[in-house]
Design a protein around this motif. Structure first.
Motif, short mmCIF file in Angstrom:
data_model
loop_
_atom_site.label_atom_id
_atom_site.label_comp_id
_atom_site.label_asym_id
_atom_site.label_seq_id
_atom_site.Cartn_x
_atom_site.Cartn_y
_atom_site.Cartn_z
N HIS A 115 -13.30 3.32 0.82
CA HIS A 115 -12.34 4.38 0.51
C HIS A 115 -12.67 5.63 1.34
O HIS A 115 -13.78 6.15 1.27
N ASP A 157 -4.84 1.21 -1.71
CA ASP A 157 -4.37 2.55 -1.38
C ASP A 157 -4.26 2.69 0.14
O ASP A 157 -4.87 1.94 0.89
N ASP A 194 -1.67 3.29 -12.35
CA ASP A 194 -2.19 1.92 -12.31
C ASP A 194 -2.77 1.50 -13.65
O ASP A 194 -2.54 0.39 -14.12
N CYS A 235 -6.77 1.22 -6.16
CA CYS A 235 -6.97 1.04 -4.72
C CYS A 235 -7.41 -0.37 -4.37
O CYS A 235 -7.50 -0.72 -3.19
N THR A 238 1.49 5.24 0.82
CA THR A 238 0.96 6.19 1.80
C THR A 238 1.74 7.49 1.69
O THR A 238 2.89 7.50 1.23
N THR A 243 0.83 -1.20 0.00
CA THR A 243 0.00 0.00 0.00
C THR A 243 0.87 1.26 0.00
O THR A 243 1.80 1.37 0.80
N LYS A 292 4.75 8.25 -6.62
CA LYS A 292 4.14 6.97 -6.28
C LYS A 292 4.67 5.82 -7.13
O LYS A 292 4.97 4.74 -6.59
#
Length: 264
Positions: free
Chosen positions: A227, A94, A202, A176, A12, A10, A74
């Protein structure tokens, strides 16, 4: 039933309150991942301290991969994280996701060679955030307050029998909530680090996965994720990123120059 070994990854960035709820939801999973990697795009000490607190009692290895905060990178931090992952199957969420307790189990149960999986998300509303964080809420259902798209809370695994393989990237794809085989990811050289700022990293990666002949399968009524609302990030670089995605799609590109191979 035996499941593939997996790494949960994930990203962050400076939102430890959301990351804490994500980590709490991992502890409630019916099937635990074999390891969890936090791909940290340059957060401050608050995030580091939170992870260190969880590491003391976490039931599986909890690994913190960090690099310096130089705007939004990212794709790079995700490549660095997946490069050190130890397991065959990667589940990506995510850092602002709370997982239904069957989330990992669903991704592993329906994992199959030659495929990646993608799921949807229920939205936790802005007006509910104060209560969410004060109560550290991690359980939701069809009737929970503070959510929208509540039809997506309903889990009916039986319906996955009718889920068809798709050979083109779906507009419903969200980074996500997806999973893929690490060997496929390495074959296409992972995330494209020429993508900058927010958006479509993605989608562009999955497009190249399709370009090598891998098919997608949607986790409908399974792999349920919640989410947490946040303000949208700047879309100033989206035109550049869209053009990169367009090239990957039209030219059927399978390998990019600046990817995970830098870290392997």
């Amino acid at each position: 039933m035996s499941y593939p070994n997996c790494t949960l990854v994930t990203p962050t960035y400076n939102w430890p309150e959301a990351l804490e709820l994500l980590l709490l939801s991992i502890l409630q999973q019916t099937v635990l991942p074999n390891e969890v990697i936090i791909a940290d795009d340059g957060s401050s000490e608050n995030t580091k301290n939170l992870i260190a607190k969880f590491q003391k009692t976490f039931p599986v290895p909890l690994i913190h991969i960090w690099h310096e905060d130089i705007k939004n990178r990212k794709p790079a931090i995700m490549n660095k994280a997946i490069a050190v992952s130890k397991y065959d199957y990667i589940i990506e969420i995510d850092g602002d996701i709370i997982m239904n307790k069957y989330f990992i189990e669903d991704h592993l149960k329906y994992a199959q060679k030659g495929h990646y999986l993608f799921g949807s998300r229920v939205t936790i509303k802005k007006g509910f955030l104060a209560e969410l964080f004060s109560k550290k809420t991690t359980h939701f259902n069809l009737f929970s307050k503070g959510i929208k798209k509540r039809g997506r809370t309903i889990r009916i695994p039986f319906l996955m029998r009718f889920s068809k393989s798709i050979s083109e990237r779906s507009s419903k794809l969200r980074g996500c909530n997806m999973s893929f085989w690490k060997t496929d990811f390495i074959k296409i050289n992972g995330f494209n680090e020429n993508l900058v700022g927010w958006g479509i990293d993605d989608s562009e990666m999955i497009q190249r996965i399709h370009n090598i002949g891998i098919q997608g399968k949607r986790l409908k009524n399974c792999g349920i994720a919640y989410h947490i609302y946040h303000k949208e990030q700047s879309r100033s670089q989206l035109d550049i990123n869209d053009e990169i995605l367009k090239q990957s799609t039209e030219k059927k590109l399978t390998f990019i120059e600046k990817g995970i191979n830098q870290y392997l």
